[in-house]
Design a protein around this motif. Structure first.
Motif, mmCIF file in Angstrom:
data_model
loop_
_atom_site.group_PDB
_atom_site.id
_atom_site.type_symbol
_atom_site.label_atom_id
_atom_site.label_comp_id
_atom_site.label_asym_id
_atom_site.label_seq_id
_atom_site.Cartn_x
_atom_site.Cartn_y
_atom_site.Cartn_z
ATOM 1 N N LYS A 606 -10.361 -7.248 -38.998
ATOM 2 C CA LYS A 606 -10.593 -6.219 -37.622
ATOM 3 C C LYS A 606 -11.540 -5.125 -38.037
ATOM 4 O O LYS A 606 -11.430 -4.503 -38.922
ATOM 5 N N VAL A 607 -12.409 -5.038 -37.026
ATOM 6 C CA VAL A 607 -13.490 -4.145 -37.098
ATOM 7 C C VAL A 607 -13.229 -3.194 -35.957
ATOM 8 O O VAL A 607 -13.489 -3.621 -34.773
ATOM 9 N N ASN A 608 -13.327 -2.136 -36.049
ATOM 10 C CA ASN A 608 -13.219 -1.121 -34.525
ATOM 11 C C ASN A 608 -11.995 -1.671 -33.660
ATOM 12 O O ASN A 608 -12.652 -1.688 -32.530
ATOM 13 N N GLY A 609 -11.228 -1.981 -34.087
ATOM 14 C CA GLY A 609 -10.252 -2.650 -33.071
ATOM 15 C C GLY A 609 -10.314 -3.972 -32.645
ATOM 16 O O GLY A 609 -9.431 -4.527 -31.933
ATOM 17 N N ASP A 610 -11.294 -4.868 -33.195
ATOM 18 C CA ASP A 610 -11.643 -6.062 -32.473
ATOM 19 C C ASP A 610 -11.127 -7.050 -33.754
ATOM 20 O O ASP A 610 -11.705 -7.115 -34.859
ATOM 21 N N PHE A 611 -10.000 -7.571 -33.520
ATOM 22 C CA PHE A 611 -9.437 -8.490 -34.432
ATOM 23 C C PHE A 611 -9.940 -10.013 -34.208
ATOM 24 O O PHE A 611 -9.797 -10.690 -33.386
ATOM 25 N N ARG A 612 -10.037 -10.445 -35.695
ATOM 26 C CA ARG A 612 -10.477 -12.100 -35.671
ATOM 27 C C ARG A 612 -9.485 -12.733 -36.855
ATOM 28 O O ARG A 612 -9.114 -12.421 -37.856
ATOM 29 N N ASN A 613 -9.139 -14.040 -36.575
ATOM 30 C CA ASN A 613 -8.271 -14.666 -37.435
ATOM 31 C C ASN A 613 -9.049 -16.054 -37.466
ATOM 32 O O ASN A 613 -9.078 -16.919 -36.493
ATOM 33 N N ILE A 614 -9.481 -16.090 -38.896
ATOM 34 C CA ILE A 614 -10.345 -17.185 -39.169
ATOM 35 C C ILE A 614 -9.928 -17.943 -40.461
ATOM 36 O O ILE A 614 -9.262 -17.299 -41.208
ATOM 37 N N ASP A 615 -10.703 -19.142 -40.635
ATOM 38 C CA ASP A 615 -10.422 -19.772 -41.632
ATOM 39 C C ASP A 615 -11.546 -19.959 -42.999
ATOM 40 O O ASP A 615 -11.076 -20.199 -44.172
ATOM 41 N N ASP A 616 -12.555 -19.155 -42.652
ATOM 42 C CA ASP A 616 -13.613 -18.908 -43.463
ATOM 43 C C ASP A 616 -14.578 -18.036 -43.093
ATOM 44 O O ASP A 616 -14.791 -17.751 -42.050
ATOM 45 N N PHE A 617 -15.144 -17.111 -44.144
ATOM 46 C CA PHE A 617 -16.123 -16.123 -43.471
ATOM 47 C C PHE A 617 -17.273 -16.624 -42.729
ATOM 48 O O PHE A 617 -17.987 -15.861 -42.010
ATOM 49 N N ALA A 618 -17.476 -18.039 -43.155
ATOM 50 C CA ALA A 618 -18.748 -18.503 -42.607
ATOM 51 C C ALA A 618 -18.697 -18.629 -41.082
ATOM 52 O O ALA A 618 -19.635 -18.508 -40.344
ATOM 53 N N VAL A 619 -17.419 -18.456 -40.558
ATOM 54 C CA VAL A 619 -17.176 -18.565 -39.226
ATOM 55 C C VAL A 619 -17.967 -17.222 -38.126
ATOM 56 O O VAL A 619 -18.297 -17.437 -37.218
ATOM 57 N N ILE A 620 -17.778 -16.136 -39.086
ATOM 58 C CA ILE A 620 -18.243 -14.719 -38.353
ATOM 59 C C ILE A 620 -19.459 -14.442 -38.909
ATOM 60 O O ILE A 620 -20.071 -13.351 -38.348
ATOM 61 N N ASP A 621 -20.353 -15.042 -39.836
ATOM 62 C CA ASP A 621 -21.748 -14.947 -40.311
ATOM 63 C C ASP A 621 -22.647 -14.992 -39.108
ATOM 64 O O ASP A 621 -22.714 -15.729 -38.399
ATOM 65 N N GLY A 622 -23.117 -13.766 -38.849
ATOM 66 C CA GLY A 622 -24.252 -13.550 -37.628
ATOM 67 C C GLY A 622 -23.526 -13.261 -36.495
ATOM 68 O O GLY A 622 -24.116 -12.961 -35.321
ATOM 69 N N THR A 623 -22.196 -13.030 -36.388
ATOM 70 C CA THR A 623 -21.652 -12.683 -35.183
ATOM 71 C C THR A 623 -21.567 -11.121 -35.200
ATOM 72 O O THR A 623 -21.903 -10.335 -36.054
ATOM 73 N N VAL A 624 -20.951 -10.568 -34.026
ATOM 74 C CA VAL A 624 -20.749 -9.210 -33.729
ATOM 75 C C VAL A 624 -19.314 -8.944 -33.405
ATOM 76 O O VAL A 624 -18.835 -9.608 -32.552
ATOM 77 N N ILE A 625 -18.632 -8.234 -34.418
ATOM 78 C CA ILE A 625 -17.289 -7.710 -34.308
ATOM 79 C C ILE A 625 -17.171 -6.236 -34.111
ATOM 80 O O ILE A 625 -17.860 -5.614 -34.883
ATOM 81 N N GLY A 626 -16.253 -5.816 -33.059
ATOM 82 C CA GLY A 626 -16.114 -4.482 -32.845
ATOM 83 C C GLY A 626 -17.306 -3.677 -32.690
ATOM 84 O O GLY A 626 -17.700 -2.596 -32.991
ATOM 85 N N GLY A 627 -18.579 -4.423 -32.017
ATOM 86 C CA GLY A 627 -19.733 -3.741 -31.917
ATOM 87 C C GLY A 627 -20.501 -3.575 -33.333
ATOM 88 O O GLY A 627 -21.802 -3.031 -33.260
ATOM 89 N N VAL A 628 -20.106 -4.575 -34.093
ATOM 90 C CA VAL A 628 -20.811 -4.457 -35.354
ATOM 91 C C VAL A 628 -21.395 -5.811 -36.007
ATOM 92 O O VAL A 628 -20.591 -6.623 -36.054
#
Length: 751
Positions: A606-628
């Motif tokens: 969770k970054v700046n209040g934006d929560f993600r539930n994932i099975d691998d960090f590859a899922v969020i590579d290159g994405t934006v979470i909580g404006g980051v």
């Protein structure tokens, strides 16, 4: 134009690289009430609007239309976009307005009788349309005191091109626009920009108040009423006492609540969008009542994250029983009580953690501040106080002046302190500042521990307010001070003294102290569970519930300090094993990185209040979470590094067979695959989008680099900087005093 204004929506549209266009999902939110402001925090950062577009912020309809210039022309080619640099002086996101007007449907069934908004105006003219009457002026100050269609305009300048506009009268229609203009907090009410807090300092020490008594502090009406015990029962025999021990963590007096509730009229008839107070809790249960809804708990920490009376409660522990409560929502009524409970600084606002440094560059040169004055710089609230001389005596006649000579050794402006102290509202695990000391004595107060001395070398190596002090002398009276521990309060002063770059972090090359949360100061084998709090290298951690995939959760997980072995995170020394548990890490920095080892099960972030539930960090590579923007660098064998390349004010991490280490308030240049290669320690003097290194970024080079950003190979900040340089004359210079990407400066400045 301020070089921090990096985002340029017009350019991104022209290059057809439209990213972050997913905002429409969020734009159909219902109106949350007449006391909610259009603050743009519900719209994803980077969202772009053009003439003819419509949008919504917290239910207020937004319509974008033509902009008018003072010389008589107009344009329909302008842009508005959501940005994160607080250029309007508010918190969260604001809206950058570039040659466009935004019509805000602020009136519902009944026109509000007063409307206010924050602004930052950095160049060009502005438009203001009220009830169908349009005014086109060079600066809002020209409209101060003017009546437009039955509405009186009041302009409140806050310095550094920022201010507040109040429209006092029935507002049925409102449109606002500018050229290098920023907008935030468009509210259907008006409130003083920096109203005093109920701090009890105007009361008489030791005075007692009983149930049924009423009193006034700093203009706020306070009434004592019945207190409720746990598990049942209550009393009307308690009392509140004005005390001087600072047990709520504030300055001056506080209020001790002994089996009594105090109802504080913080709203004064107009609900405030956020309220806060300091507390000290030393035994017994606690009552908290918001907007008529009462909660009775053993500890105020139990209310962290709860929603009471439609208001979200955020409890920030400072240690030693003390902390800060923020009530994030429209607060019309507030009562609080306890048994061995202290409160202070009950405020009609929340001081959100600022992301950068207090560097005074947003203030007007020559501006003077005196004892009792408050002002904002880069989002930090500063208050001027009495100065104390060595050998006895003090003065309230000193002055703080925004200076331009760079006598503190920083860049841009600094603050000259002449027989005055300035209290900076900063809260961080490590704080640093630049200084120039040229005569007279000095004052330093850290976490309410006050020191009066003649030279900074006198306190080098000392511990003040529980915080080790490291003084780095740079010669000619200049230096850097690092406060290497949790700082919740800071005041500074001198006689011929200059101050700059007060930062919520310590740079790795400035001090000897550790700045990452690396768990080296913890004992291997120590276990922490949900609800536990602990600190490592000055960073506060708290255990939280873990969420499984595809559903379900647990509060029975454990975090264990490990000393290496098969499942390390790839760092040195200890790391932290997270087994079905999340940890909330109190870190606040412009870029955050951490090492990880993931060996099975799902992950939570969770970054700046934006929560993600994932099975691998590859899922969020290159994405934006909580404006980051998120960049993941895989190192093999389950290990890697995650960089959160943007302002991080809140971070939660968790997993099942998961290890973390080296959670740092910076991103190293050699960690990210998308970071440009800077060679063997040599500075990268040419922007990486400039392959022929001719100190010029032409359109084709900018397009190619932006495309690389979209594909995940180039960092976002570098891409936006390339676009910014291309639009501002193509040629650029290298400034080695600034960090990338700000070190590449347009040779031809925009106006």
């Amino acid at each position: 134009m301020d070089t921090r204004t990096l985002y340029n929506a017009s350019l991104i549209r022209t290059l057809n690289v439209g990213v972050l266009g997913f905002a429409l999902f969020f734009m159909m939110m219902p109106v949350m009430g007449e006391d909610v402001c259009a603050d743009f925090d519900d719209i994803p950062a980077g969202t772009v609007f053009h003439v003819g577009d419509t949008g919504s912020s917290w239910g207020y309809e937004l319509n974008f239309k033509a902009f008018f210039w003072t010389w008589g022309g107009s344009t329909v080619d302008g842009e508005a976009f959501i940005e994160t640099n607080w250029m309007a002086g508010g918190s969260g996101f604001d809206m950058a307005v570039n040659n466009i007007n935004v019509d805000v449907k602020i009136a519902g069934d009944t026109a509000p009788t007063c409307v206010s908004f924050r602004y930052g105006d950095y160049a060009g003219n502005v438009n203001l349309e009220i009830n169908g009457s349009l005014k086109v002026v060079e600066d809002f100050i020209e409209l101060d005191g003017e009546e437009i269609e039955g509405v009186t305009v009041e302009v409140i300048s806050l310095g550094g091109s920022k201010g507040i506009v109040e429209l006092q009268g029935p507002v049925t229609q409102l449109a606002i626009g500018g050229q290098q203009f920023f907008l935030d907090d468009i509210c259907p009410f008006c409130a003083p920009p920096e109203k005093l807090c109920a701090d009890f300092d105007d009361l008489v020490a030791s005075t007692k108040y009983y149930v049924g008594d009423s009193f006034v502090t700093q203009g706020y009406q306070v009434k004592c009423k019945e207190f409720f015990w746990l598990p049942s029962g209550g009393t009307n025999q308690g009392w509140a006492t004005v005390t001087t021990g600072g047990q709520a963590g504030g300055s001056g007096y506080d209020l001790n609540l002994n089996n009594v509730n105090v109802d504080i009229d913080i709203a004064g008839g107009t609900p405030v969008p956020c309220a806060s107070f300091r507390f000290g809790s030393y035994g017994g249960n606690v009552n908290l009542e918001i907007n008529g809804e009462l909660k009775n708990v053993w500890s105020i920490v139990d209310l962290d994250g709860a929603v009471i009376g439609g208001v979200t409660v955020d409890v920030i522990p400072f240690g030693g029983g003390m902390g800060l409560v923020e009530l994030q929502g429209p607060v019309s009524q507030l009562a609080v009580g306890g048994q061995e409970f202290f409160i202070d600084n009950v405020c009609p606002r929340c001081i959100s953690p600022a992301e950068g440094c207090a560097d005074f560059d947003d203030l007007a040169p020559g501006t003077e501040y005196h004892v009792g004055n408050t002002f904002l710089t880069q989002g930090y609230l500063a208050t001027c106080h009495e100065f104390f001389w060595l050998g006895g005596g003090s003065t309230v006649d000193g002055v703080a002046t925004v200076a331009t000579a760079g006598l503190a050794g920083g860049s841009g402006f600094d603050l000259s302190l002449n027989n005055i102290n300035v209290d900076i509202a900063i809260n961080a695990p490590c704080v640093s500042f630049r200084f120039g000391a040229y005569g007279g004595n000095l004052n330093l107060e850290v976490n309410e521990d006050f020191k009066n001395f003649s030279n900074f070398t006198d306190i080098d190596g000392a511990v003040i307010g529980g915080v080790p002090v490291d003084v780095i002398l740079l010669g000619d009276g200049k230096g850097i001070v690092e406060l290497q521990g949790p700082v919740t309060q800071l005041a500074l002063g001198g006689q011929e003294f200059f101050l700059d770059d007060i930062c919520p972090f310590c740079k790795p090359d400035e001090g000897e102290g550790e700045i990452c949360a690396d768990f080296e100061d913890l004992t291997a084998g120590t276990e922490y569970h949900v609800g536990d709090t602990f600190a490592t290298q000055g960073y506060l951690f708290k255990g939280h519930e873990f969420f499984w995939l595809p559903s379900g959760s647990t509060i029975n997980g454990v975090a264990t300090v490990m000393s290496g072995g098969w499942g390390s995170a790839g760092g040195s020394g200890n790391d932290l094993n997270l087994n079905n548990i999340n940890v909330d890490i109190a870190i606040n920095a412009p870029c955050v990185s951490f090492r990880f080892g993931a060996y099975g099960g799902n992950l939570n972030i969770k970054v700046n209040g934006d929560f993600r539930n994932i099975d691998d960090f590859a899922v969020i590579d290159g994405t934006v979470i909580g404006g980051v923007p998120v960049e993941v660098v895989f190192l093999g064998d389950g290990k890697g590094i995650v960089e959160l390349q943007g302002p991080v004010t809140q971070l939660v991490l968790g997993g099942q067979e998961f290890f973390i280490d080296d959670v740092c308030p910076f991103c190293k240049p050699d960690e990210g695959e998308g970071e440009p290669d800077e060679g063997e320690g040599e500075p990268l003097t040419h922007h990486p989008s400039d392959p022929n290194q001719d100190s010029r970024i032409v359109m084709s080079e900018a397009i190619a680099y932006l495309a690389g950003w979209q594909q995940g190979s180039n960092p976002m900040g570098y891409a936006i900087r390339a676009a910014y340089i291309w639009q501002n004359g193509e040629q650029y210079l290298y400034d080695g005093t600034l960090d990338p990407p700000l070190c590449w400066v347009p040779a031809v400045k925009d106006r």
